[in-house]
Design a protein around this motif. Structure first.
Motif, PDB file in Angstrom:
ATOM      1  N   ARG A  38       0.832  -1.206   0.000  1.00  0.00           N
ATOM      2  CA  ARG A  38       0.000   0.000   0.000  1.00  0.00           C
ATOM      3  C   ARG A  38       0.867   1.257   0.000  1.00  0.00           C
ATOM      4  N   ALA A  42       0.881   3.996  -2.945  1.00  0.00           N
ATOM      5  CA  ALA A  42       0.568   5.400  -2.669  1.00  0.00           C
ATOM      6  C   ALA A  42       1.572   6.330  -3.332  1.00  0.00           C
ATOM      7  N   HIS A  46       0.301   2.198  -8.068  1.00  0.00           N
ATOM      8  CA  HIS A  46      -0.198   0.827  -7.964  1.00  0.00           C
ATOM      9  C   HIS A  46       0.965  -0.080  -7.559  1.00  0.00           C
ATOM     10  N   ASP A  64      -7.271  -2.863   0.925  1.00  0.00           N
ATOM     11  CA  ASP A  64      -6.998  -2.001  -0.224  1.00  0.00           C
ATOM     12  C   ASP A  64      -8.286  -1.319  -0.653  1.00  0.00           C
ATOM     13  N   THR A  65      -8.641  -0.264   0.035  1.00  0.00           N
ATOM     14  CA  THR A  65      -9.924   0.405  -0.220  1.00  0.00           C
ATOM     15  C   THR A  65      -9.925   1.227  -1.493  1.00  0.00           C
ATOM     16  N   THR A  66      -8.737   1.504  -2.053  1.00  0.00           N
ATOM     17  CA  THR A  66      -8.675   2.334  -3.257  1.00  0.00           C
ATOM     18  C   THR A  66      -8.412   1.521  -4.522  1.00  0.00           C
ATOM     19  N   GLY A  67      -8.187   0.218  -4.389  1.00  0.00           N
ATOM     20  CA  GLY A  67      -7.989  -0.637  -5.551  1.00  0.00           C
ATOM     21  C   GLY A  67      -6.662  -0.457  -6.251  1.00  0.00           C
ATOM     22  N   VAL A  68      -5.615  -0.046  -5.522  1.00  0.00           N
ATOM     23  CA  VAL A  68      -4.314   0.201  -6.146  1.00  0.00           C
ATOM     24  C   VAL A  68      -3.339  -0.956  -5.946  1.00  0.00           C
TER      25      VAL A  68
END
Length: 243
Positions: A38, A42, A46, A64-68
């Motif tokens: 993560r 960030a 990705h 992984d709440t943002t799908g990266v």
């Protein structure tokens, strides 16, 4: 999780983020909690991770709440990717658990594109003076009747395999981390630390209770000098393709 929630590894995370800042396709071998993946994502947008334990794959996906972060089930010895799929590969605290270091490193090199200008393989293992490994080797290993945990040997073996495949440009870094015990009373701190470390290293072991008892006096001595932390110092090996 008792161990993971107490572990502070900010310097290690910052170093991995710095090392991969110029990369565009990064693989985390042995994703674990997903914290490193993560952090890399960030920074560069990705990150891909491979993790052998199904519950950790699910945990990384849930976190992984943002799908990266793309996470795949798999092992270091059989990475589920095509040759040269990534321009950087890192592997943190996984070498003690692989069945064949040479084969695992060969797989990391296989999926790493040597022609990319930022191509690198990054391996993280226990460093000299690591306080947790000292406790493990001096207190737990004799009771458990198991081999000593020697991370320097693991990194040396990995470096030989990297060199055989053309990754001969080496650099070494050191990072500081610690597992924190915030309990106020020393007796409670000792008991908690003994339970957390025993569960982390020897949860199902038939001598787990004996190991926990052996840890308590050693931890009491340790906390007399360093009241709330046990160091988990790392050596970081960075290998790039040779000229």
């Amino acid at each position: 999780m008792g161990f993971a929630t107490r572990l502070e590894r900010g310097e290690e995370i910052d170093l991995v983020r710095s090392l991969t800042a110029g990369n565009r396709s990064v693989l985390d071998v042995g994703g674990g909690s997903g914290e490193l993946a993560r952090a890399v994502a960030a920074r560069i947008g990705h990150c891909t991770a491979v993790e052998p334990h199904a519950q950790l794959v699910e945990s990384i996906q849930a976190g992984d709440t943002t799908g990266v972060v793309n996470v795949f089930a798999g092992t270091a010895e059989e990475l589920p990717f095509r040759d040269a799929s990534f321009d950087a590969v890192y592997c943190a605290w996984v070498l003690p658990y692989v069945s064949d270091i040479g084969h695992a490193v060969t797989e990391m090199v296989r999926v790493c594109d040597p022609d990319h200008p930022e191509s690198k393989v990054v391996l993280i293992a226990g460093g000299s003076g690591n306080e947790l490994l000292t406790l493990l080797n001096e207190v737990c290993v004799p009771v458990a009747g198991e081999p000593y945990d020697h991370h320097g040997y693991l990194l040396s073996t990995a470096a030989e395999a990297l060199a055989e495949h053309g990754f001969t440009d080496f650099a070494l870094h050191r990072t500081e981390a610690s597992i924190r015990f915030d309990e106020v009373g020393r007796a409670e701190r000792v008991a908690t630390a003994a339970a957390v470390l025993t569960d982390f290293w020897y949860g199902p072991h038939p001598k787990a209770e004996e190991i926990r008892s052996a840890l308590e006096p050693a931890l009491a001595r340790h906390f007399a000098g360093r009241p709330h932390g046990i160091g988990d110092q790392a050596t970081v090996l960075v290998a790039r393709p040779g000229a």
